[in-house]
Structure formats: structure tokens, C-alpha cells
Design an enzyme around this catalytic site. Structure first.
Site, mmCIF file in Angstrom:
data_model
loop_
_atom_site.group_PDB
_atom_site.id
_atom_site.type_symbol
_atom_site.label_atom_id
_atom_site.label_comp_id
_atom_site.label_asym_id
_atom_site.label_seq_id
_atom_site.Cartn_x
_atom_site.Cartn_y
_atom_site.Cartn_z
ATOM 1 N N HIS A 113 -32.584 -32.375 -46.853
ATOM 2 C CA HIS A 113 -31.961 -31.493 -47.856
ATOM 3 C C HIS A 113 -32.978 -30.954 -48.865
ATOM 4 C CE1 HIS A 113 -28.176 -33.025 -46.345
ATOM 5 N NE2 HIS A 113 -27.484 -32.360 -47.243
ATOM 6 N N ASP B 125 -23.032 -38.348 -46.294
ATOM 7 C CA ASP B 125 -22.961 -36.899 -46.157
ATOM 8 C C ASP B 125 -21.640 -36.569 -45.466
ATOM 9 O OD1 ASP B 125 -25.004 -34.366 -46.248
ATOM 10 O OD2 ASP B 125 -23.411 -34.184 -44.755
ATOM 11 N N SER C 155 -18.206 -31.987 -50.397
ATOM 12 C CA SER C 155 -19.260 -32.939 -50.042
ATOM 13 C C SER C 155 -18.936 -34.372 -50.418
ATOM 14 C CB SER C 155 -20.554 -32.533 -50.736
ATOM 15 O OG SER C 155 -20.608 -33.113 -52.016
ATOM 16 N N ARG D 116 -21.114 -36.151 -52.167
ATOM 17 C CA ARG D 116 -22.058 -36.511 -53.229
ATOM 18 C C ARG D 116 -21.392 -37.353 -54.319
ATOM 19 N NH1 ARG D 116 -22.586 -30.139 -54.565
ATOM 20 N NH2 ARG D 116 -23.002 -30.258 -52.355
HETATM 21 C C1 MIC Z 1 -23.165 -30.483 -48.421
HETATM 22 O O1 MIC Z 1 -23.127 -29.920 -47.342
HETATM 23 O O2 MIC Z 1 -22.448 -30.171 -49.393
HETATM 24 C C2 MIC Z 1 -24.141 -31.651 -48.593
HETATM 25 C C3 MIC Z 1 -25.221 -31.191 -49.468
HETATM 26 O O3 MIC Z 1 -24.694 -31.979 -47.349
HETATM 27 C C4 MIC Z 1 -23.353 -32.822 -49.164
HETATM 28 C C5 MIC Z 1 -24.168 -33.970 -49.559
HETATM 29 C C6 MIC Z 1 -24.885 -33.783 -50.865
HETATM 30 O O4 MIC Z 1 -24.336 -33.191 -51.796
HETATM 31 O O5 MIC Z 1 -25.998 -34.276 -50.969
HETATM 32 C C7 MIC Z 1 -22.258 -33.343 -48.238
HETATM 33 O O6 MIC Z 1 -21.756 -32.597 -47.428
HETATM 34 O O7 MIC Z 1 -21.833 -34.495 -48.374
HETATM 35 FE FE1 SF4 Z 2 -27.186 -29.932 -44.733
HETATM 36 FE FE2 SF4 Z 2 -24.723 -30.313 -45.732
HETATM 37 FE FE3 SF4 Z 2 -25.550 -27.892 -44.949
HETATM 38 FE FE4 SF4 Z 2 -25.108 -29.735 -43.151
HETATM 39 S S1 SF4 Z 2 -23.601 -28.838 -44.511
HETATM 40 S S2 SF4 Z 2 -26.860 -28.361 -43.211
HETATM 41 S S3 SF4 Z 2 -25.783 -31.572 -44.185
HETATM 42 S S4 SF4 Z 2 -26.372 -29.090 -46.637
#
Ligand code: MIC
Ligand code: SF4
Length: 645
Positions: A65, A119, A535, A537
Site C-alpha cells: 500500500h 484488509d 475498509s 482500517r
Molecule cells: C482499502 O482498499 O480501502 C484498503 C486500503 O486496502 C483498506 C485497508 C487500509 O485502509 O489500510 C481495506 O480495504 O481494508
Molecule cells: Fe490495495 Fe485495498 Fe486497493 Fe486492493 S482495494 S488494491 S488492497 S488499496
């Protein structure tokens, strides 16, 4: 009575509770994954638990990321994660090796196993018959320490696939069709299980596109059977030995059923700003576009890239369009380089990006003001691209590539005959970018490398006897974690520094929120339905915790975010009567008298008194025995520490 595939795998992993739908169950976790944006916090939490070596069958830490290193922060985090991985028995996928979900599917996933990942797109593993679930970092840390993972025993939805996809209609169109029918909250509390004759017509990467984007339904996860096609995929990855055949019993009973005739599907797109705002490409018409981004964990497999290269061959990207392509893994990129497809993309004028999340999480490639951007990704929430008024459409790689050439939204079926795209008999296997953990003898001597941006977990405290606090923010329906804790190139480097990242909490909705909440000392957030979708997070709970949020009162929650609030010791409350939402204003003073005693006594129906208006509002706080103890202790970390004593 026969079992669904979901029930079979869950039952085989059940360690706590009973398989009664709607009740909390604890399952044993075989594998975990983390990525770097959530990983630093997860490993700080793992360290705080004091377990020397992970107890799972396989745990992998990915860097994918935060790969734009415009300052020391991200590079420091990568070093930290690498050193923790080495010390504690975790495989480490170095930056450049690819997006966690793509690489995990290629190199580590095993049919029938359980996987949790910090994730939300971890369900990608459902493409090879895993129960793969997105979770907060703290839940992943507990699982690495050998603890169970808790979910609500899900309902199972059968999606019966019949027919075969027509030329230029893609797996992406299947999941967009499901989203159109079920909406972004239609999957809450459910696992989506794909069955039927149509399944046999879909390759593993196509199945993985569908299970990946099942996250946007709010579903616990999605799963395909493990069959001959799965075996061929694993064989081509030189991992045939991990294959087992898995499917639902013929007389399995499902809670809901949907049928999709693949032959009747057409190219679709999710229009701004929600993945369920789906229209057909024909309906949208030939509108002018500014940008095309191909990649992300949804659509960056070799198969997707080969289709894109075929469309781009001998053509030039339209002069008004910027096309970027990020192959999903080193394996994919390397094979494209070897078979000439990469050269075709470069010839056409594509901007080749490293194998990482990149533009999907706002790490570069933000579109121009009001820019129309076609992306093969899974989320088009407002502002996520880094351009607040950017207009993001989610499409298949086929639609994306065809449109990049014409400069307008284009139906790939106009390209004429589609050749057959086949997966190779053998993928290029080279795991040299995966660092193995130190042996048990050597692990003690591994030094953990901590950068100055890495700050400790925010302070927590046990649940107060009563809560008397003002409403620091009132928001509407479908608030995403991208609203609560925005990502992007500027904010992501602060993921391991909660005091600093908190200054960006909810600023998309209200720039003054962090300052106001901090000044209020303690406060409450009020929201609408599907609060916290998107997400995994946990920062969307840890930043509010740091800012003094004691409770969040909403019409309904998204699954992972509710769990993250509980893990952070923040009380999740829902209105008994949704109409009461309208009786609260920002700034009102709310009181929950004797809330600790009520929760200790197992009461789930509580009363919030709005001191400003005098109105009594009935609310629900439904906690299981375990989540009750977590809330009372002030969060999962304190609870786990307590229970390990
Ligand atoms: C996303 O697609 O929103 C992310 C970034 O992959 C998140 C994780 C994050 O916020 O670090 C997710 O999907 O869980
Ligand atoms: Fe990365 Fe989340 Fe985007 Fe998938 S959806 S490519 S894990 S930021």
C-alpha cells in the site's frame, strides 16, 4: 440435512459457540495476512501481547500500500514490519512483490483453510475455496497469537450461476450485477456462496475478482467451490499438493438464493460515488473520459493483463487520456515482460506502475479536477482517488482498455471477435522476494528496527460508570471508513502515528472535527445506516478513540468497523427507532446513566437521555459475553492482556 461449503469449513474450524445463525462463533485461523498500511499497528499490537512466535500455519506480511516513499515514514514502517516478521515467524513479502491478495492467491492460499487479513479484500481467497475474511489489525494480531477469530455465524446466500459469459463480458460484470441487485449493505451478516454450472466456465482469477469485490456488499466473505479448475490453477503455481476438492452438499439449505445467467450479462459500470450505483455501459453512453487506471487486487491478474494487451495491440492511447497499468504481482509483471505483452502496453503509451495498490488508495495518479476516471478497482467513494470532485467509474479491464483507446466510455463488444484467453500451464515461479522468518534458534537475536514515526497504541481506559458527553459530529447514511479516516499519499504515512493521523479524522466531512472533539474531551458521534462501510482500517476506530469518542450511535453498522470500535473500547449503539436519529443535533448533550452496570448485567436495551431536548431515546447495545468483557476492559488489547495473566 446437507451443508453449504461455508458451513462445512466453519464447522471444521469451530472452537467456540454453536453454529446457530446470528450467534457469535469463534473459529480457528490457519493463515493470516497483513499489509503495510494496517500492518505496523497490527504488529505493535502483536508485540504488546508478548507472544514470541506466531501460532498459525502460515502468516504473511505484505508491503503493497504505502510504496510511495516521499519521506522516511513509509520506508521506516517497511523496515519495522520486515524485522518483526523475521523475529516472530512471519513470511515477509517485500515491496515490489505485489498486492497482498494477488500474491496470497498465487503462492499461499489453500482450499478449505481459514484466512483472516487486516484488509477488507481478504475474501479474494474465496476464489480457491478458502473462508477468507477481512478483519481489524488487532483481531489479526490475536489470531497470530493463536486466539480464535469471532464472527456472527453467517447466513449463506446461494448465487447460482448458469450459462457462460459472452465475449468481452467479464467477471467484473458478474460482481457488479450482484452489487446492483443486493446493494452495498445487502451482504451484511452473510456469506455469498457461488454454485451452479456457470462456475465451471470461470477460471480462478475470474472467481477471485468476484469474491474480492464481494467485500463491497458488506458480506462476511464470498466463496467458490474448489474443483478441477482450482486444481489446474494450483498445479500451474506448482502447488497442486495443497488442493482438495470441496463443494456444498447437493441438499444444502441456503438462507437466500439468487440466479444469474452469465449468458445474459453485458458490460457494466459502477457510477460515482458508490460501487452499487451500477448502470450498463450502453446506458451511460459515449461520455468523454480523462483517465483510465488498470490494476488493483480486483483486476490485475495475468489473465486480465493479457486481455488488456490484446486490446491495446498496435493502437495508441487517446491523446486526451492518461492510461496507467499496475500488474498485480511480480509474477504477473515478469510473465508480461517475457511474453511481450508488456512491450505492447508500453508501445500503446501506457504508464506502467509498480506492482502495488497505487492509485486505488490514492497513492498517486489522482485525476484532474472533475476528471472522469475509469478504473478496474473496487471502490469509488468520494475523494478516495485524491481528487475531491473526481468522477470515478468502476469497470472491467476490457471496458477500461477499449475506452482508453477511443477516449470515450466504450463497449468492448464493439471490438469484434474475442480470442480465447488461457492461463499458462505453468506460471513463472520465483519466490525470491519473500523473505523467510528466522529459525527458532536465531529469532532472539533479531533486532526490531523502529523509526521515529512509530508511536505507541493510544491510551485506553475501562468503560466509565456513566457517559455524559456532547455530540461532536452528526453524519448521514453510508459513511465509509474513507470518510472517517481518509487515506491517500499525504495521510497514509501517518498510519503508525495515531496522534498525528487523528488530525485528519473525518476532515472530508468537517475540517473542524478533530479540533472540536479534542476540545470537548469526550464526545459521541451520531450517524445513519451502514456506518463504517468499506475498509478494515482500525485507524477509523483508533483515531476517534484518541480524540475522546466514547460511543457511536447510528442506525446500523458495517461488520468490520463495528468490531473495530469494540476492539478500541468504543461503545457501538444503534437506534431502536430509526426516526429518533432526527431528534438529535450536533452539539446536543447525551447521557447514558449507569451504563457500566447495565452492560455488566448483560442489558442490551439502554436509554440515552438527550439533556438538551429532554427526550429519552431507546438504543441497543448488543454484545456477546466476549464482546461485553472487551468493552468493559476498555478494548481488545486490555482484554487479551487480562486473559493472558
Ligand atoms: C482499502 O482498499 O480501502 C484498503 C486500503 O486496502 C483498506 C485497508 C487500509 O485502509 O489500510 C481495506 O480495504 O481494508
Ligand atoms: Fe490495495 Fe485495498 Fe486497493 Fe486492493 S482495494 S488494491 S488492497 S488499496
Amino acid at each position: 440435512m446437507g451443508l453449504t461449503l461455508t458451513e462445512k469449513i466453519l464447522k471444521a474450524h469451530l472452537v467456540d459457540g454453536e453454529m446457530v445463525k446470528g450467534q457469535e462463533i469463534g473459529i480457528r485461523i490457519d493463515q493470516t495476512l497483513t499489509q503495510d498500511a494496517t500492518g505496523t499497528m497490527a504488529y505493535l499490537e502483536f508485540e504488546a501481547m508478548g507472544v514470541p512466535r506466531v501460532k498459525t500455519e502460515r502468516s504473511v506480511a505484505y508491503i503493497d500500500h504505502n510504496t510511495l516513499q516521499n519521506g522516511f515514514e513509509n520506508a521506516d514502517d517497511h523496515r519495522f514490519i520486515g524485522s518483526v516478521a523475521k523475529k516472530h515467524g512471519i513470511y515477509f513479502s517485500r515491496p515490489g512483490n505485489g498486492i497482498c491478495h494477488q500474491v496470497h492467491l498465487e503462492r499461499f492460499g489453500i482450499p478449505g483453510k481459514t484466512l483472516i487479513g487486516s484488509d477488507s479484500h481478504t475474501p479474494t481467497g474465496g476464489g480457491i475455496g478458502m473462508i477468507a475474511i477481512g478483519a481489524g489489525g488487532l483481531d489479526v494480531a490475536v489470531a497470530m497469537g493463536g486466539g480464535a477469530y469471532y464472527i456472527t455465524c453467517p447466513k449463506v446466500v446461494k448465487v447460482e450461476l448458469t450459462g457462460k459469459l459472452p465475449s468481452w463480458v467479464a467477471a467484473k460484470d458478474v460482481i457488479l450485477e450482484v452489487l446492483k441487485r443486493m446493494s452495498v449493505k445487502g451482504g451484511v451478516g452473510k456469506v455469498i456462496e457461488y454454485c451452479g454450472e456457470g462456475v465451471k466456465t470461470l477460471s480462478v482469477p475470474e472467481r477471485a475478482t468476484i469474491t474480492n469485490m464481494g467485500a463491497e456488499l458488506g458480506a462476511t466473505t464470498s466463496i467458490f467451490p474448489s474443483d478441477e479448475i482450482t486444481r489446474e490453477f494450483l498445479k500451474a503455481q506448482q502447488r497442486e499438493d495443497v488442493w482438495t476438492e470441496l463443494s456444498a452438499d447437493a441438499d444444502a439449505v441456503y438462507d437466500e438464493e439468487i440466479t444469474i445467467n452469465l449468458s445474459e450479462l453485458q458490460p457494466l459500470a459502477a457510477c460515482p460515488h458508490s460501487p452499487d450505483n451500477v448502470k450498463s455501459v450502453q446506458e451511460i453512453g459515449k461520455i468523454k473520459i480523462d483517465q483510465v487506471c488498470i490494476g488493483s487486487c480486483t483486476n490485475s491478474s495475468l489473465l486480465d493483463m493479457l486481455k488488456v494487451a490484446h486490446i491495446l495491440k498496435g493502437r495508441t492511447v487517446h491523446p486526451d487520456v492518461s492510461l496507467s497499468i499496475a500488474p498485480g504481482s511480480k509474477q504477473v509483471l515478469n510473465m508480461l515482460a517475457e511474453n511481450g505483452a508488456l512491450s505492447i502496453m508500453i508501445d500503446a503509451g501506457a504508464r506502467i506502475l509498480e506492482s502495488a495498490c497505487g492509485p486505488c488508495i490514492g497513492m498517486g495518479q489522482s485525476p484532474n479536477s472533475k476528471g472522469i476516471s475509469l478504473r478496474t478497482f473496487n471502490r469509488n467513494f468520494e475523494g478516495r482517488s485524491g481528487t475531491k470532485d473526481g468522477q470515478i467509474y468502476l469497470v472491467s479491464p476490457e471496458v477500461a482498455a477499449a475506452s482508453a483507446i477511443t477516449g470515450v466510455f466504450s463497449d468492448p463488444r464493439d471490438l469484434g471477435d474475442m480470442p480465447e484467453f488461457k492461463l499458462p500451464d505453468v506460471f513463472k515461479i520465483n519466490d525470491n522476494m519473500i523473505t523467510l522468518p528466522a529459525s527458532e534458534e536465531e529469532m532472539d537475536s533479531v533486532e526490531i528496527l523502529r523509526g521515529p514515526n512509530i508511536k505507541p497504541f493510544p491510551e485506553t481506559s475501562p468503560l466509565d460508570a456513566s457517559i455524559d458527553a456532547g455530540v461532536s459530529l452528526k453524519v448521514g447514511d453510508n459513511i465509509t471508513t474513507d470518510h472517517i479516516m481518509p487515506a491517500g499519499a499525504k495521510i497514509l504515512p501517518l498510519r503508525s502515528n495515531i496522534p498525528a493521523i487523528s488530525q485528519h479524522c473525518f476532515t472530508i466531512c468537517d475540517e473542524q472535527f478533530p479540533t472540536r472533539a479534542k476540545e470537548m474531551g469526550k464526545s459521541i458521534i451520531v450517524g445513519g445506516s451502514n456506518y463504517g462501510q468499506g475498509s478494515s482500517r482500525e485507524h477509523a476506530a483508533l483515531a476517534p478513540l484518541y480524540l475522546g469518542i466514547k460511543a457511536v450511535l447510528v442506525k446500523s453498522f458495517a461488520r468490520i468497523h463495528r468490531a473495530n470500535l469494540i476492539n478500541a473500547g468504543i461503545l457501538p449503539l444503534t437506534f431502536v427507532n430509526e426516526a429518533d436519529y432526527d431528534t438529535i443535533s450536533q452539539g446536543d448533550q447525551l447521557v447514558l446513566d449507569n451504563v457500566r452496570a447495565d452492560i455488566e448485567a448483560g442489558k442490551s436495551e439502554l436509554t440515552v437521555v438527550n439533556k438538551t431536548t429532554g427526550k429519552e431515546i431507546p438504543v441497543l447495545c448488543e454484545l456477546s459475553g466476549r464482546t461485553k468483557d472487551i468493552i468493559l476492559a476498555g478494548g481488545l488489547l486490555d482484554y487479551t492482556r487480562e486473559s493472558m495473566k
